[in-house]
Design a protein around this motif. Structure first.
Motif, short mmCIF file in Angstrom:
data_model
loop_
_atom_site.label_atom_id
_atom_site.label_comp_id
_atom_site.label_asym_id
_atom_site.label_seq_id
_atom_site.Cartn_x
_atom_site.Cartn_y
_atom_site.Cartn_z
N TYR A 251 0.93 -1.14 0.06
CA TYR A 251 0.00 0.12 -0.10
C TYR A 251 0.84 1.53 -0.11
O TYR A 251 1.57 1.28 0.94
N ASP A 252 0.77 2.15 -0.94
CA ASP A 252 1.72 3.27 -1.37
C ASP A 252 0.81 4.64 -0.89
O ASP A 252 1.45 5.57 -1.30
N GLY A 253 -0.56 4.49 -0.29
CA GLY A 253 -1.01 5.63 -0.05
C GLY A 253 -1.70 6.38 -1.36
O GLY A 253 -2.19 7.52 -1.22
N ASN A 254 -1.73 5.41 -2.49
CA ASN A 254 -2.26 6.24 -3.81
C ASN A 254 -3.14 5.12 -4.27
O ASN A 254 -3.08 5.01 -5.73
N TRP A 255 -3.91 4.52 -3.65
CA TRP A 255 -4.94 3.68 -4.28
C TRP A 255 -6.27 4.66 -4.47
O TRP A 255 -7.05 5.19 -3.70
N TYR A 256 -6.27 5.15 -5.81
CA TYR A 256 -7.36 6.05 -6.43
C TYR A 256 -8.48 5.32 -6.91
O TYR A 256 -8.34 3.93 -7.35
N LEU A 257 -9.62 5.87 -7.14
CA LEU A 257 -10.64 5.23 -7.85
C LEU A 257 -10.21 4.56 -9.24
O LEU A 257 -9.72 5.42 -9.84
N ILE A 286 -13.22 -10.19 3.41
CA ILE A 286 -12.26 -9.91 2.25
C ILE A 286 -13.12 -9.62 1.19
O ILE A 286 -14.12 -10.34 0.87
N PRO A 287 -12.78 -8.57 -0.01
CA PRO A 287 -13.46 -8.25 -1.01
C PRO A 287 -13.72 -9.27 -1.77
O PRO A 287 -12.77 -10.49 -1.87
N SER A 288 -14.88 -9.67 -2.57
CA SER A 288 -15.06 -10.74 -3.43
C SER A 288 -14.09 -11.10 -4.53
O SER A 288 -13.92 -11.95 -5.19
N GLY A 301 -9.45 -6.12 -10.66
CA GLY A 301 -10.24 -5.11 -11.42
C GLY A 301 -10.05 -3.66 -10.77
O GLY A 301 -9.01 -3.39 -9.94
N PRO A 302 -11.01 -2.82 -11.22
CA PRO A 302 -10.78 -1.21 -10.55
C PRO A 302 -10.93 -1.23 -9.20
O PRO A 302 -11.78 -2.11 -8.55
N VAL A 303 -10.34 -0.15 -8.69
CA VAL A 303 -10.34 0.03 -7.26
C VAL A 303 -11.66 0.92 -6.94
O VAL A 303 -11.95 1.81 -7.65
N THR A 304 -12.61 0.46 -5.93
CA THR A 304 -13.58 1.09 -5.49
C THR A 304 -13.60 1.47 -3.92
O THR A 304 -12.55 1.08 -3.11
N TYR A 305 -14.47 2.37 -3.52
CA TYR A 305 -14.72 2.72 -2.05
C TYR A 305 -14.56 1.48 -1.18
O TYR A 305 -14.50 1.30 -0.04
N ILE A 330 -9.11 4.79 0.33
CA ILE A 330 -9.35 5.13 -1.07
C ILE A 330 -9.42 6.61 -1.43
O ILE A 330 -10.38 7.19 -0.73
N ILE A 331 -8.81 7.29 -2.37
CA ILE A 331 -8.70 8.57 -2.88
C ILE A 331 -9.48 8.77 -4.24
O ILE A 331 -9.59 7.79 -4.77
N GLU A 332 -9.90 9.84 -4.39
CA GLU A 332 -10.57 9.97 -5.71
C GLU A 332 -9.59 10.06 -6.96
O GLU A 332 -9.97 9.68 -8.12
#
Length: 502
Positions: A251-257, A286-288, A301-305, A330-332
């Motif tokens: 985790y690098d602090g830059n997980w955006y949508l 744990i996410p599906s 897949g894509p990152v979501t909130y 998660i950031i926008e």
């Protein structure tokens, strides 16, 4: 009776001169290691004329009693006692002949044993001098055997921080006992014990004690055993078992949508190795779209909130289970990233600035040192050798002593000061300090009579001339200086007033 004994002693001394001159030479002491060979020297120093050697006997002193070891007799030959028959011989071959020579009866011990350590007597039987003997002490050494090992098969790091022996070094069956010391980077304590064995040898045991921990794993302990002048070394490497030390990376602090395929990695330092990794989310599931493979959790897949939360990794080995966690937000929009080329440029710029600053400091230091060197070269003797410039006003103080006359400029400046309305001079250095202390009208002249006034009006009188009525005057005459013209016509000599104190 006393006179008879005296005559017998006197006759014996005269008839057999040197009868008391025989000696037996031996070493003060001898030593050897078990299993080695050693010579015990014995020589008979005869008299002149020589006495007859009847027999030589080697004996061992045991608990105050003498035990025969070997005998050499001119008539009966050589005989060695059964306990020593295979290990003791006379070194000189002449002793074993039919007509032996018994002046040197050195014996050789082979395959030394601990039981051979004792005091040995070499005794000569002579006629008519009687018996002559000497002794030698034989010391038998035993080299110890050195052994080093871990104190227990398994060393486990516990949270109790209890000190425990981790390695043992033994110097066994030595005579005299050996000494043990430790060489290691690991801080700890040493305990040593010494035992005396039934055969006269010694065993020394030394334990190294410390708190087993993850930091001491794979550290080396070296045991150094010293015996006489010999040194023996042995080493072991600590094998400390401990629970996993866990951390979560990725985790690098830059997980955006809408960012694609992010992942977390569970890093564990453990001994023995981790056998099981388990992932979980605190207060969540744990996410599906999560894919777990050993210590890596991949979110496809894509990152979501929905991916926000605290992810925990549990690592387990045979010693225990430890956990590591990370808080995911998660950031926008993605954070601005600095290109690698920009980072390299900034680093290069900083390096160049540092080099330039270093050069500047070096130049400044060199200049300061050069100035100090120049100032140190101006010694007092050098300064005194320079000509001394006299100040013009110093000429007026007659109390000062000068080693040389003032120069031409000083004279001219002084004349200009005294005759202010005189003609201008080609060179006139400034007067320091100004001669303002000289009074312009030091004396008040009496009022002239009318007749005198009228007559004096027709007379051309110099302006810088004073006529005190009743005081002694001193006349200053201009010195003749080469290269300088005389005062112009009409300028009279200046008359000094008498010195006054105001």
């Amino acid at each position: 009776m006393d006179s008879t004994g005296f005559w017998i002693f006197l006759i014996t001394t005269c008839v057999i001169p040197g009868i008391n001159g025989q000696t037996v030479e031996m070493d003060d002491g001898k030593s050897g290691y078990v299993g080695s060979k050693v010579d015990l020297r014995c020589r008979f120093i005869n008299s002149s004329p020589p006495v007859k050697i009847s027999q030589v006997t080697w004996q061992k002193l045991v608990n105050g009693t003498k035990q025969n070891v070997a005998i050499a007799n001119p008539s009966l030959g050589v005989s060695v006692a059964p306990p020593y028959r295979d290990r003791v011989t006379f070194k000189n071959a002449a002793v074993r002949r039919r007509m032996p020579t018994l002046e040197d009866t050195t014996i050789t011990f082979s395959s030394l044993r601990l039981s051979d350590e004792s005091t040995y007597i070499c005794e000569y039987t002579t006629f008519p001098a009687g018996n002559r003997e000497n002794t030698v002490n034989l010391t038998v050494y035993v080299r110890p055997t050195t052994q080093m090992s871990l104190s227990t098969p398994t060393l486990v790091a516990r949270s109790s921080n209890l000190k425990t022996p981790v390695a043992t070094c033994i110097s066994a069956n030595g005579k005299p006992p050996g000494t043990i010391r430790w060489e290691t980077r690991v801080p700890g304590e040493v305990t040593s014990r010494e035992y005396r064995n039934s055969d006269g040898t010694f065993t020394v045991q030394s334990d190294y004690i410390l708190v087993p921990s993850r930091e001491t794993h794979k550290e080396t302990l070296t045991c150094v055993t010293s015996y006489n002048e010999e040194v023996f070394t042995d080493s072991v490497t600590l094998d400390i078992q401990y629970e996993p030390d866990v951390s979560v990376d990725g985790y690098d602090g830059n997980w955006y949508l809408n960012r694609e395929n992010v992942q977390l990695s569970c890093q564990a330092d453990a001994n023995p190795a981790v056998s099981l990794y388990q992932w979980r989310v605190i207060n969540g599931t744990i996410p599906s779209n999560a894919e777990i493979r050993d210590n890596v959790l991949t979110l496809r897949g894509p990152v979501t909130y929905d991916l926000q939360g605290t992810y925990v990794c549990d690592a387990t080995n045979s010693i225990g289970t430890r956990s590591g966690s990370v808080e995911v937000s998660i950031i926008e929009k993605p954070l601005p990233q600095i290109a690698t080329g920009d980072v390299i440029s900034v680093i290069a710029l900083l390096l160049a600035a540092g080099v330039l600053m270093g050069i500047t400091i070096t130049v400044l230091v060199l200049k300061i040192r050069s100035r100090k060197d120049d100032s140190s070269n101006d010694s007092p003797s050098r300064k005194l050798s320079q000509p001394i410039r006299k100040r013009p006003d110093d000429i007026q103080h007659s109390g000062r002593f000068y080693e040389e006359l003032p120069n031409t400029a000083d004279y001219v400046s002084y004349r200009l000061a005294c005759n202010k309305e005189d003609y201008p001079e080609p060179y006139s250095p400034p007067i320091k300090p100004p001669l303002s202390f000289l009074p312009q009208h030091p004396y008040h002249s009496s009022q002239p009579t009318p007749a005198t006034t009228s007559s004096s009006s027709s007379t051309n009188t110099p302006k810088n001339t004073f006529s005190p009525p009743s005081h002694t005057t001193a006349i200053f005459k201009y010195p003749s200086v080469p290269g300088m013209s005389s005062p112009p016509p009409g300028v009279a000599a200046y008359t000094f007033p008498k010195e006054q104190y105001v």
